[in-house]
Design an enzyme around this catalytic site. Structure first.
Site, PDB file in Angstrom:
ATOM      1  N   ARG A   1       0.846  -1.191   0.000  1.00  0.00           N
ATOM      2  CA  ARG A   1       0.000   0.000   0.000  1.00  0.00           C
ATOM      3  C   ARG A   1       0.883   1.244   0.000  1.00  0.00           C
ATOM      4  O   ARG A   1       2.031   1.170   0.429  1.00  0.00           O
ATOM      5  CB  ARG A   1      -0.881   0.047   1.257  1.00  0.00           C
TER       6      ARG A   1
ATOM      7  N   LEU B   1      -4.370   1.151  -4.555  1.00  0.00           N
ATOM      8  CA  LEU B   1      -5.448   0.457  -5.280  1.00  0.00           C
ATOM      9  C   LEU B   1      -6.805   1.103  -5.049  1.00  0.00           C
ATOM     10  O   LEU B   1      -7.806   0.630  -5.568  1.00  0.00           O
ATOM     11  CB  LEU B   1      -5.487  -1.021  -4.860  1.00  0.00           C
ATOM     12  N   LYS B   2      -6.833   2.186  -4.285  1.00  0.00           N
ATOM     13  CA  LYS B   2      -8.085   2.926  -4.127  1.00  0.00           C
ATOM     14  C   LYS B   2      -8.208   3.995  -5.210  1.00  0.00           C
ATOM     15  O   LYS B   2      -9.082   4.847  -5.148  1.00  0.00           O
ATOM     16  CB  LYS B   2      -8.169   3.545  -2.732  1.00  0.00           C
TER      17      LYS B   2
ATOM     18  N   GLY C   1     -10.441 -13.537  10.943  1.00  0.00           N
ATOM     19  CA  GLY C   1      -9.924 -14.623  11.782  1.00  0.00           C
ATOM     20  C   GLY C   1      -8.419 -14.671  11.715  1.00  0.00           C
ATOM     21  O   GLY C   1      -7.797 -13.949  10.927  1.00  0.00           O
ATOM     22  N   HIS C   2      -7.837 -15.501  12.567  1.00  0.00           N
ATOM     23  CA  HIS C   2      -6.395 -15.703  12.561  1.00  0.00           C
ATOM     24  C   HIS C   2      -6.100 -17.183  12.782  1.00  0.00           C
ATOM     25  O   HIS C   2      -7.014 -17.975  13.038  1.00  0.00           O
ATOM     26  CB  HIS C   2      -5.717 -14.830  13.624  1.00  0.00           C
ATOM     27  N   ASP C   3      -4.838 -17.512  12.702  1.00  0.00           N
ATOM     28  CA  ASP C   3      -4.397 -18.911  12.800  1.00  0.00           C
ATOM     29  C   ASP C   3      -5.179 -19.722  13.832  1.00  0.00           C
ATOM     30  O   ASP C   3      -5.686 -20.799  13.525  1.00  0.00           O
ATOM     31  CB  ASP C   3      -2.895 -18.919  13.118  1.00  0.00           C
TER      32      ASP C   3
ATOM     33  N   TYR D   1      -8.571 -20.765  12.725  1.00  0.00           N
ATOM     34  CA  TYR D   1      -8.601 -21.746  11.634  1.00  0.00           C
ATOM     35  C   TYR D   1      -8.239 -23.138  12.164  1.00  0.00           C
ATOM     36  O   TYR D   1      -8.849 -24.129  11.776  1.00  0.00           O
ATOM     37  CB  TYR D   1      -7.632 -21.333  10.504  1.00  0.00           C
TER      38      TYR D   1
ATOM     39  N   ASP E   1      -1.375 -20.805   9.551  1.00  0.00           N
ATOM     40  CA  ASP E   1      -0.733 -19.740   8.768  1.00  0.00           C
ATOM     41  C   ASP E   1       0.339 -20.301   7.826  1.00  0.00           C
ATOM     42  O   ASP E   1       0.420 -19.912   6.663  1.00  0.00           O
ATOM     43  CB  ASP E   1      -0.040 -18.723   9.690  1.00  0.00           C
TER      44      ASP E   1
HETATM   45  C1  LIG Z   1      -1.259  -2.967  16.701  1.00  0.00           C
HETATM   46  C2  LIG Z   1      -1.142  -4.021  15.599  1.00  0.00           C
HETATM   47  C3  LIG Z   1       0.238  -4.645  15.515  1.00  0.00           C
HETATM   48  C4  LIG Z   1       0.277  -5.644  14.457  1.00  0.00           C
HETATM   49  C5  LIG Z   1       1.625  -6.343  14.426  1.00  0.00           C
HETATM   50  C6  LIG Z   1       1.540  -7.479  13.436  1.00  0.00           C
HETATM   51  C7  LIG Z   1       2.793  -8.334  13.441  1.00  0.00           C
HETATM   52  C8  LIG Z   1       2.581  -9.501  12.518  1.00  0.00           C
HETATM   53  C9  LIG Z   1       1.829 -10.575  13.252  1.00  0.00           C
HETATM   54  C10 LIG Z   1       1.386 -11.641  12.316  1.00  0.00           C
HETATM   55  C11 LIG Z   1       0.231 -12.365  12.971  1.00  0.00           C
HETATM   56  C12 LIG Z   1      -0.304 -13.436  12.090  1.00  0.00           C
HETATM   57  C13 LIG Z   1      -1.649 -13.872  12.577  1.00  0.00           C
HETATM   58  C14 LIG Z   1      -1.582 -14.803  13.778  1.00  0.00           C
HETATM   59  C15 LIG Z   1      -2.428 -14.543  11.460  1.00  0.00           C
HETATM   60  O1  LIG Z   1      -3.091 -15.500  11.660  1.00  0.00           O
HETATM   61  S1  LIG Z   1      -2.340 -13.848   9.882  1.00  0.00           S
HETATM   62  C16 LIG Z   1      -3.672 -14.594   8.959  1.00  0.00           C
HETATM   63  C17 LIG Z   1      -4.805 -13.671   8.883  1.00  0.00           C
HETATM   64  N1  LIG Z   1      -5.860 -14.145   8.042  1.00  0.00           N
HETATM   65  C18 LIG Z   1      -5.784 -14.105   6.718  1.00  0.00           C
HETATM   66  O2  LIG Z   1      -4.814 -13.709   6.096  1.00  0.00           O
HETATM   67  C19 LIG Z   1      -6.994 -14.631   6.005  1.00  0.00           C
HETATM   68  C20 LIG Z   1      -7.415 -13.796   4.811  1.00  0.00           C
HETATM   69  N2  LIG Z   1      -7.530 -12.407   5.143  1.00  0.00           N
HETATM   70  C21 LIG Z   1      -8.502 -11.897   5.924  1.00  0.00           C
HETATM   71  O3  LIG Z   1      -9.395 -12.591   6.400  1.00  0.00           O
HETATM   72  C22 LIG Z   1      -8.451 -10.395   6.178  1.00  0.00           C
HETATM   73  O4  LIG Z   1      -7.576  -9.806   5.254  1.00  0.00           O
HETATM   74  C23 LIG Z   1      -8.007 -10.060   7.622  1.00  0.00           C
HETATM   75  C24 LIG Z   1      -6.643 -10.670   7.946  1.00  0.00           C
HETATM   76  C25 LIG Z   1      -9.020 -10.564   8.610  1.00  0.00           C
HETATM   77  C26 LIG Z   1      -7.865  -8.556   7.747  1.00  0.00           C
HETATM   78  O5  LIG Z   1      -9.116  -7.968   7.471  1.00  0.00           O
HETATM   79  P1  LIG Z   1      -9.222  -6.428   7.040  1.00  0.00           P
HETATM   80  O6  LIG Z   1      -8.138  -5.653   7.711  1.00  0.00           O
HETATM   81  O7  LIG Z   1     -10.609  -6.027   7.309  1.00  0.00           O
HETATM   82  O8  LIG Z   1      -8.809  -6.449   5.488  1.00  0.00           O
HETATM   83  P2  LIG Z   1      -9.602  -7.012   4.237  1.00  0.00           P
HETATM   84  O9  LIG Z   1     -11.061  -7.211   4.538  1.00  0.00           O
HETATM   85  O10 LIG Z   1      -8.865  -8.195   3.711  1.00  0.00           O
HETATM   86  O11 LIG Z   1      -9.506  -5.802   3.213  1.00  0.00           O
HETATM   87  C27 LIG Z   1      -8.280  -5.254   2.834  1.00  0.00           C
HETATM   88  C28 LIG Z   1      -8.534  -3.810   2.482  1.00  0.00           C
HETATM   89  O12 LIG Z   1      -7.306  -3.226   2.097  1.00  0.00           O
HETATM   90  C29 LIG Z   1      -7.454  -2.626   0.809  1.00  0.00           C
HETATM   91  N3  LIG Z   1      -6.168  -2.705   0.113  1.00  0.00           N
HETATM   92  C30 LIG Z   1      -5.392  -3.781  -0.071  1.00  0.00           C
HETATM   93  N4  LIG Z   1      -4.264  -3.440  -0.750  1.00  0.00           N
HETATM   94  C31 LIG Z   1      -4.346  -2.119  -0.992  1.00  0.00           C
HETATM   95  C32 LIG Z   1      -3.509  -1.176  -1.671  1.00  0.00           C
HETATM   96  N5  LIG Z   1      -2.333  -1.532  -2.205  1.00  0.00           N
HETATM   97  N6  LIG Z   1      -3.932   0.115  -1.741  1.00  0.00           N
HETATM   98  C33 LIG Z   1      -5.121   0.507  -1.176  1.00  0.00           C
HETATM   99  N7  LIG Z   1      -5.936  -0.362  -0.520  1.00  0.00           N
HETATM  100  C34 LIG Z   1      -5.558  -1.640  -0.432  1.00  0.00           C
HETATM  101  C35 LIG Z   1      -8.509  -3.456   0.136  1.00  0.00           C
HETATM  102  O13 LIG Z   1      -9.065  -2.787  -0.946  1.00  0.00           O
HETATM  103  C36 LIG Z   1      -9.465  -3.667   1.296  1.00  0.00           C
HETATM  104  O14 LIG Z   1     -10.202  -2.459   1.463  1.00  0.00           O
HETATM  105  P3  LIG Z   1     -11.777  -2.483   1.880  1.00  0.00           P
HETATM  106  O15 LIG Z   1     -12.454  -3.490   0.991  1.00  0.00           O
HETATM  107  O16 LIG Z   1     -11.806  -2.906   3.323  1.00  0.00           O
HETATM  108  O17 LIG Z   1     -12.212  -1.088   1.659  1.00  0.00           O
END
Ligand SMILES: CCCCCCCCCCCC[C@H](C)C(=O)SCCNC(=O)CCNC(=O)[C@H](O)C(C)(C)COP(=O)(O)OP(=O)(O)OC[C@H]1O[C@@H](n2cnc3c(N)ncnc32)[C@H](O)[C@@H]1OP(=O)(O)O
Length: 412
Positions: free
Chosen positions: A66, A87-88, A151-153, A156, A182
């Site tokens: 992004r 992408l917006k 959801g997260h790992d 699932y 994951d």
């Molecule tokens: C305080 C926070 C600290 C965070 C630190 C993080 C450190 C890393 C930690 C890793 C932890 C890993 C954990 C345990 C995991 O399990 S990761 C696995 C997560 N699940 C998945 O990947 C499954 C598939 N994905 C999803 O279900 C969802 O993406 C999600 C993970 C629940 C997140 O949901 P959400 O944030 O609402 O995003 P989405 O509905 O996917 O929509 C994405 C929005 O972003 C937009 N987008 C994307 N790319 C661009 C771009 N280049 N430019 C502009 N916009 C972009 C999309 O258009 C979409 O926008 P919109 O449709 O919501 O308007």
């Protein structure tokens, strides 16, 4: 000397060059996925791992970040390049479509329907590029009543059935890091799907859509748990079976110095070796498979292992078939003699250590990139130029906020 010896030195895990059959080859030509172009839309953990696997084995992976995010959360960015696209904007969407027309794979990690809303769904992209492999890596898949849910790992793994089997006896279910959904059931299994689709495309000439659900990937990875119920492996409650911490001969034990060893002496001949190393008399103990006596045997083993340090136990058991190994912290894994001898870990340019890609292919092994991971937009100009955009086009898109470039990292 094996090909692996040629690829990696055995002192610190650094790659020292590639020499096969006494010939030197440029790095990229020899890798299994050389020539494959991948567009990876930036995600959290599973899709980045999938992209890193493809890059490690030679694919050219372009991560689409992004704009306006500053830094990437992708810790699996090895070997990728980054293009930042907004992408917006409709021009950003058109740009991504152009990149996908000239690519082999697009990998998207968003919630169901996000790509369609942007006009980047499989219908549009496959119409423009029928050879495209469109990989969708989500938690719940593209259909079913949970398909739209976040959801997260842990969620699932829970839905896959596996979480119910993980944990100690009498304790609540326990998710072992975010490894199962994951990475094993998600990133790795999606990479397998992509490689299978690439293989099939060599026959049909056609791309296809991959619906990689982490619930299903995790469950599939756990097929053994389902299919081995027929031999009674999971008849007892969680934590009381042979492979889930119930058996004294398949468990971890604390040593005198507060470290741990892992014991996996299942077969009788290996169990005999375990008892020998522990200096225990088999005749004075209950039989190995007497389940009711397992708690008592565990107490005896616990006391024995607590009597020597981890290093002492390595001296006792190394070179035997007792199936006893030290439990190594991440920081010590690479310096264990066995791992060092195989150069199982690599050091990147910044000195960071990580596992060398596995498995090792004899003729066309992975050669992980040792340069630092890409910054957001570091390669925007370079990649767009490769895809045929003029520098005037790039400047205009930069000025309009359609793309972003990390000028410092890109050395512009
Ligand atoms: C305080 C926070 C600290 C965070 C630190 C993080 C450190 C890393 C930690 C890793 C932890 C890993 C954990 C345990 C995991 O399990 S990761 C696995 C997560 N699940 C998945 O990947 C499954 C598939 N994905 C999803 O279900 C969802 O993406 C999600 C993970 C629940 C997140 O949901 P959400 O944030 O609402 O995003 P989405 O509905 O996917 O929509 C994405 C929005 O972003 C937009 N987008 C994307 N790319 C661009 C771009 N280049 N430019 C502009 N916009 C972009 C999309 O258009 C979409 O926008 P919109 O449709 O919501 O308007």
């Amino acid at each position: 000397m094996s090909d692996t010896d040629n690829l990696y030195n055995t002192s610190g895990g650094h790659r020292i060059g590639l020499t096969l059959a006494n010939k030197s080859f440029p790095r990229s030509f020899l890798m299994a996925l050389a020539g494959v172009r991948v567009i990876e839309l930036a995600g959290l953990a599973p899709a980045p791992f999938c992209g890193m696997i493809l890059a490690d084995f030679g694919a050219k992976v372009i991560r689409v970040d992004r704009t306006k995010v500053g830094m990437s959360l992708d810790t699996q960015g090895r070997g990728k390049r980054s293009v930042a696209i907004n992408l917006k904007t409709s021009e950003g969407v058109t740009l991504l479509r152009k990149l996908c027309v000239q690519s082999d794979v697009v990998l998207e990690p968003y919630r169901k329907g996000v790509m369609e809303k942007l006009g980047l769904g499989p219908r549009e992209l496959l119409e423009e590029n029928p050879r495209l492999i469109y990989a969708r890596l989500t938690g719940y898949g593209q259909s079913g009543s949970y398909a739209n849910a976040a959801g997260h790992d842990i969620n699932y793994v829970a839905l896959s059935g596996l979480l119910s089997r993980l944990g100690r006896s009498g304790e609540k279910p326990y998710a072992p890091l975010n490894l199962i959904a994951d990475f094993a059931g998600g990133g790795l299994s999606c990479a397998l799907g992509i490689v299978l689709a690439l293989l099939e495309r060599t026959k049909s000439g056609k791309g296809q859509i991959i619906d990689a659900s982490m619930v299903e990937g995790a469950a599939y990875m756990g097929s053994f748990a389902w299919k081995s119920r027929s031999i009674g492996l999971w008849d007892r409650p969680r934590g009381q079976n042979m492979l889930d911490g119930g058996a004294p001969f398949y468990d971890t034990y604390e040593t005198a110095d507060g470290k741990y060893v892992a014991v996996g002496a299942i077969e009788p001949q290996f169990y005999t070796q375990l008892l020998k190393g522990l200096e225990l008399d088999a005749g004075a103990l209950p039989p190995q498979m007497s389940v009711d006596d397992w708690p008592e045997l565990s107490r005896i083993f616990t006391a024995r292992f607590a009597s020597k340090t981890q290093a002492d136990w390595s001296r006792v058991f190394d070179g035997t078939d007792a199936c006893v190994t030290p439990v190594l912290p991440l920081a010590e894994a690479s310096s264990h003699p066995h791992n060092r001898e195989r150069a199982s870990f690599v050091k990147d340019g910044g000195g960071g250590e990580s596992p060398r890609p596995a498995p090792v292919l004899s003729r066309t092994p992975a050669q992980p990139c040792l340069a630092s991971d890409p910054g957001v937009g570091e390669h925007t100009a370079e990649v767009l130029s490769e895809f045929g955009f003029s520098s005037a086009d790039v400047q205009r898109m930069l000025a309009a906020g359609v793309v972003e470039c990390d000028a410092v990292k890109a050395k512009l």
